[in-house]
Design an enzyme around this catalytic site. Structure first.
Site, PDB file in Angstrom:
ATOM      1  N   ASN A  87      43.192  50.996  43.265  1.00  0.00           N
ATOM      2  CA  ASN A  87      42.665  51.876  44.163  1.00  0.00           C
ATOM      3  C   ASN A  87      42.876  51.030  45.647  1.00  0.00           C
ATOM      4  O   ASN A  87      43.319  50.101  45.704  1.00  0.00           O
ATOM      5  CB  ASN A  87      40.886  52.038  44.284  1.00  0.00           C
TER       6      ASN A  87
ATOM      7  N   ASP B 140      37.371  52.603  37.203  1.00  0.00           N
ATOM      8  CA  ASP B 140      36.520  53.091  36.037  1.00  0.00           C
ATOM      9  C   ASP B 140      37.491  53.148  34.756  1.00  0.00           C
ATOM     10  O   ASP B 140      36.940  53.239  33.627  1.00  0.00           O
ATOM     11  CB  ASP B 140      35.834  54.321  36.561  1.00  0.00           C
TER      12      ASP B 140
ATOM     13  N   LYS C 284      58.887  49.692  29.751  1.00  0.00           N
ATOM     14  CA  LYS C 284      58.693  50.709  30.828  1.00  0.00           C
ATOM     15  C   LYS C 284      58.703  51.982  30.284  1.00  0.00           C
ATOM     16  O   LYS C 284      59.639  52.343  29.582  1.00  0.00           O
ATOM     17  CB  LYS C 284      59.972  50.385  31.720  1.00  0.00           C
TER      18      LYS C 284
ATOM     19  N   PHE D 156      27.409  48.239  45.528  1.00  0.00           N
ATOM     20  CA  PHE D 156      27.944  49.249  46.677  1.00  0.00           C
ATOM     21  C   PHE D 156      28.066  50.467  45.960  1.00  0.00           C
ATOM     22  O   PHE D 156      28.455  50.635  44.919  1.00  0.00           O
ATOM     23  CB  PHE D 156      29.400  48.550  46.960  1.00  0.00           C
TER      24      PHE D 156
ATOM     25  N   LYS E  93      22.443  55.760  42.022  1.00  0.00           N
ATOM     26  CA  LYS E  93      23.328  54.535  41.529  1.00  0.00           C
ATOM     27  C   LYS E  93      22.161  53.467  41.340  1.00  0.00           C
ATOM     28  O   LYS E  93      22.315  52.667  40.449  1.00  0.00           O
ATOM     29  CB  LYS E  93      24.571  54.328  42.086  1.00  0.00           C
TER      30      LYS E  93
ATOM     31  N   LYS F 208      21.763  52.111  37.731  1.00  0.00           N
ATOM     32  CA  LYS F 208      22.196  50.534  37.100  1.00  0.00           C
ATOM     33  C   LYS F 208      21.250  49.693  37.733  1.00  0.00           C
ATOM     34  O   LYS F 208      21.485  48.399  37.407  1.00  0.00           O
ATOM     35  CB  LYS F 208      23.446  50.332  38.126  1.00  0.00           C
TER      36      LYS F 208
HETATM   37  N1  CTP Z   1      30.805  49.143  39.240  1.00  0.00           N
HETATM   38  C1  CTP Z   1      31.039  48.034  38.469  1.00  0.00           C
HETATM   39  N2  CTP Z   1      31.669  48.699  37.283  1.00  0.00           N
HETATM   40  C2  CTP Z   1      32.308  49.701  37.077  1.00  0.00           C
HETATM   41  C3  CTP Z   1      32.446  50.479  37.914  1.00  0.00           C
HETATM   42  C4  CTP Z   1      31.543  50.291  39.245  1.00  0.00           C
HETATM   43  O1  CTP Z   1      30.356  47.343  38.343  1.00  0.00           O
HETATM   44  N3  CTP Z   1      33.321  49.885  35.985  1.00  0.00           N
HETATM   45  C5  CTP Z   1      29.968  48.744  40.495  1.00  0.00           C
HETATM   46  C6  CTP Z   1      30.632  48.882  41.767  1.00  0.00           C
HETATM   47  O2  CTP Z   1      31.418  47.181  41.822  1.00  0.00           O
HETATM   48  C7  CTP Z   1      29.593  49.089  42.821  1.00  0.00           C
HETATM   49  C8  CTP Z   1      28.729  50.088  42.233  1.00  0.00           C
HETATM   50  O3  CTP Z   1      29.103  50.021  40.701  1.00  0.00           O
HETATM   51  O4  CTP Z   1      28.983  48.106  43.076  1.00  0.00           O
HETATM   52  C9  CTP Z   1      29.199  51.577  42.429  1.00  0.00           C
HETATM   53  O5  CTP Z   1      30.496  51.642  42.256  1.00  0.00           O
HETATM   54  P1  CTP Z   1      31.283  53.072  42.600  1.00  0.00           P
HETATM   55  O6  CTP Z   1      32.702  53.129  42.446  1.00  0.00           O
HETATM   56  O7  CTP Z   1      30.656  53.686  43.845  1.00  0.00           O
HETATM   57  O8  CTP Z   1      30.449  54.062  41.456  1.00  0.00           O
HETATM   58  P2  CTP Z   1      30.716  54.622  39.984  1.00  0.00           P
HETATM   59  O9  CTP Z   1      29.769  53.811  39.163  1.00  0.00           O
HETATM   60  O10 CTP Z   1      32.254  54.106  39.626  1.00  0.00           O
HETATM   61  O11 CTP Z   1      30.299  56.210  39.907  1.00  0.00           O
HETATM   62  P3  CTP Z   1      31.523  57.175  40.376  1.00  0.00           P
HETATM   63  O12 CTP Z   1      32.927  56.933  40.166  1.00  0.00           O
HETATM   64  O13 CTP Z   1      30.941  58.490  39.836  1.00  0.00           O
HETATM   65  O14 CTP Z   1      31.347  57.379  42.028  1.00  0.00           O
END
Ligand code: CTP
Length: 410
Positions: free
Chosen positions: A211, A280, A290, A325, A339, A343
């Protein structure tokens, strides 16, 4: 809108001592950087230093007259250090280190340091045999006993052609040490664990899923916590940033590696900040060869990565502060609050990833700090200023948490 990158050194009065080493030319660049950051720099040179770089160079770069003669009149050795925020001596030769350790006052720089009650930062630079000689080591130890801060020289190729320790430290390290000396040490008791940057999920030997996270916010958090006295561990995904000086950096690539590194370091931390943009999903199966475009139906099968923050929320100590975050494009506050609860974090910092000056890659950020009871949107700030505001909030939260759990110390 142009936001100042940093205003931390603006108006700070720095007495900059230069002694006679070839590294004096590097000091000219440092004076220039300090002046660009709007610090008020007065340079004092030893007689030997003026043989390497002319006083005119330092006068032009600092915008102030350079002092080197203790007999020039006006009690310069008393007046110069009287109202400074810090004294920075770079390069500090073996001779200058010895002079200061023995409390000599036979030139303007050493007399001014004796007459100074502000923090003193010393950056030695010399041949490695001179550096490791017991006389120099003993003198440096004496300076530490005086409460002076020594920025250790680096190892590498020296001007004399030898390899070894003795090269003047990097400006980034010196600047961070200086900022630490000028900052309130209100995080001195804290062990901070920060994750930053993206994770990278390999598909085949040539490709990966990732990302747009630059890591700038997490690295800013690491630098500012270190300046405020915290012991900082930074677990970083692949980014193009210099490691913050004085911070223990663990490099990882995938979400699974990050989860593993976090689980090894989290127990020792009083504050954990998950600023990383963790992918995710990963490829359900890594292709050792490849993937060819001749494949008729290119289907990418994904597997879910563990949610590191949620797992920290489930397993943390009650006195540990957990900050997450949330990167959002819509319904920022509602998503942040969702969140926070899901969490079990104490604080969620919501980023607007669609804003022009916020989120990914930008040097500035505008965030909303969400706790169980509050939601506070900060103004548009540099990422370092945003980081400092997050720490201010974290310290307040930690205080109330410790009060609740009956321990006074924060
Ligand atoms: N985070 C994490 N592990 C993951 C995904 C996210 O620890 N596999 C943590 C990120 O570091 C951040 C928080 O969760 O502190 C929120 O991440 P974000 O990408 O905004 O949210 P998601 O939980 O991935 O939800 P969504 O994709 O539905 O927005």
């Amino acid at each position: 809108m142009i936001i100042e990158q940093t205003t931390l050194l603006r108006g700070k009065k720095i007495l900059f001592g230069v002694s006679g080493s070839i590294a004096a030319f590097k000091a000219a660049g440092w004076v220039s950087s300090l002046t660009k950051e709007e610090a008020q720099v007065t340079v004092v040179m030893t007689a030997a230093a003026t043989r390497f770089v002319t006083p005119l160079t330092f006068a032009a770069l600092s915008g102030n007259e350079v002092q080197s003669d203790i007999f020039a009149g006006g009690m310069a050795h008393i007046a110069l250090p009287a109202a400074v925020d810090a004294v920075l001596i770079a390069p500090a030769t073996a001779q200058t280190v010895a002079r200061l350790a023995y409390g000599f006052a036979d030139d303007l720089l050493s007399a001014a340091v004796l007459a100074c009650s502000s923090p003193v930062l010393i950056c030695p630079a010399m041949n490695s045999k001179m550096l490791t000689h017991p006389a120099t080591q003993r003198n440096l130890a004496t300076l530490r006993e005086f409460g002076y801060t020594i920025v250790e020289p680096e190892s590498g190729r020296l001007a004399c052609g030898e390899e070894g320790a003795g090269r003047l430290a990097a400006w980034d390290t010196v600047r961070e040490t200086l900022l630490g000396l000028l900052a309130t040490q209100d995080m001195a008791e804290q062990q901070v664990l920060i994750t930053a940057g993206p994770t990278r999920e390999p598909l085949d030997p040539a490709r990966f899923l990732s990302n747009r996270s630059s890591g700038k916010m997490g690295y800013a958090l690491a630098r500012t916590a270190k300046r405020r006295g915290a012991a900082v561990t930074l677990i970083s995904g692949p980014v193009a940033l210099e490691p913050p000086p004085g911070v223990a950096v663990i490099h990882v690539e995938t979400a699974l590696e990050m989860a593993e590194a976090v689980s090894r370091s989290a127990a020792a931390a009083s504050i954990v900040v998950k600023a990383a943009a963790v992918a995710d999903f990963r490829a359900a199966a890594f292709s050792a060869h490849k993937i060819k475009k001749t494949v008729t139906e290119p289907l990418l099968e994904l597997a879910a990565n563990p949610d590191i923050l949620a797992s920290l929320g489930r397993n943390r100590r009650p006195d540990q502060l957990l900050i997450g975050f949330a990167a959002e494009s819509d319904s920022h506050e509602a998503e942040g609050r969702r969140k926070l609860l899901a969490k079990k974090a104490d604080l969620i910092v919501v980023n607007d990833i669609l804003g022009k000056n916020t989120g990914f890659e930008a040097d500035t950020n505008q965030v909303t700090l969400i706790t169980l009871e509050t939601a506070e949107t900060l103004e548009l700030l540099s990422k370092e200023e945003t980081a400092d505001r997050i720490w201010d909030k974290a310290i307040t939260l930690l205080h109330s948490k410790r009060m609740k759990h009956g321990t006074e110390q924060v």
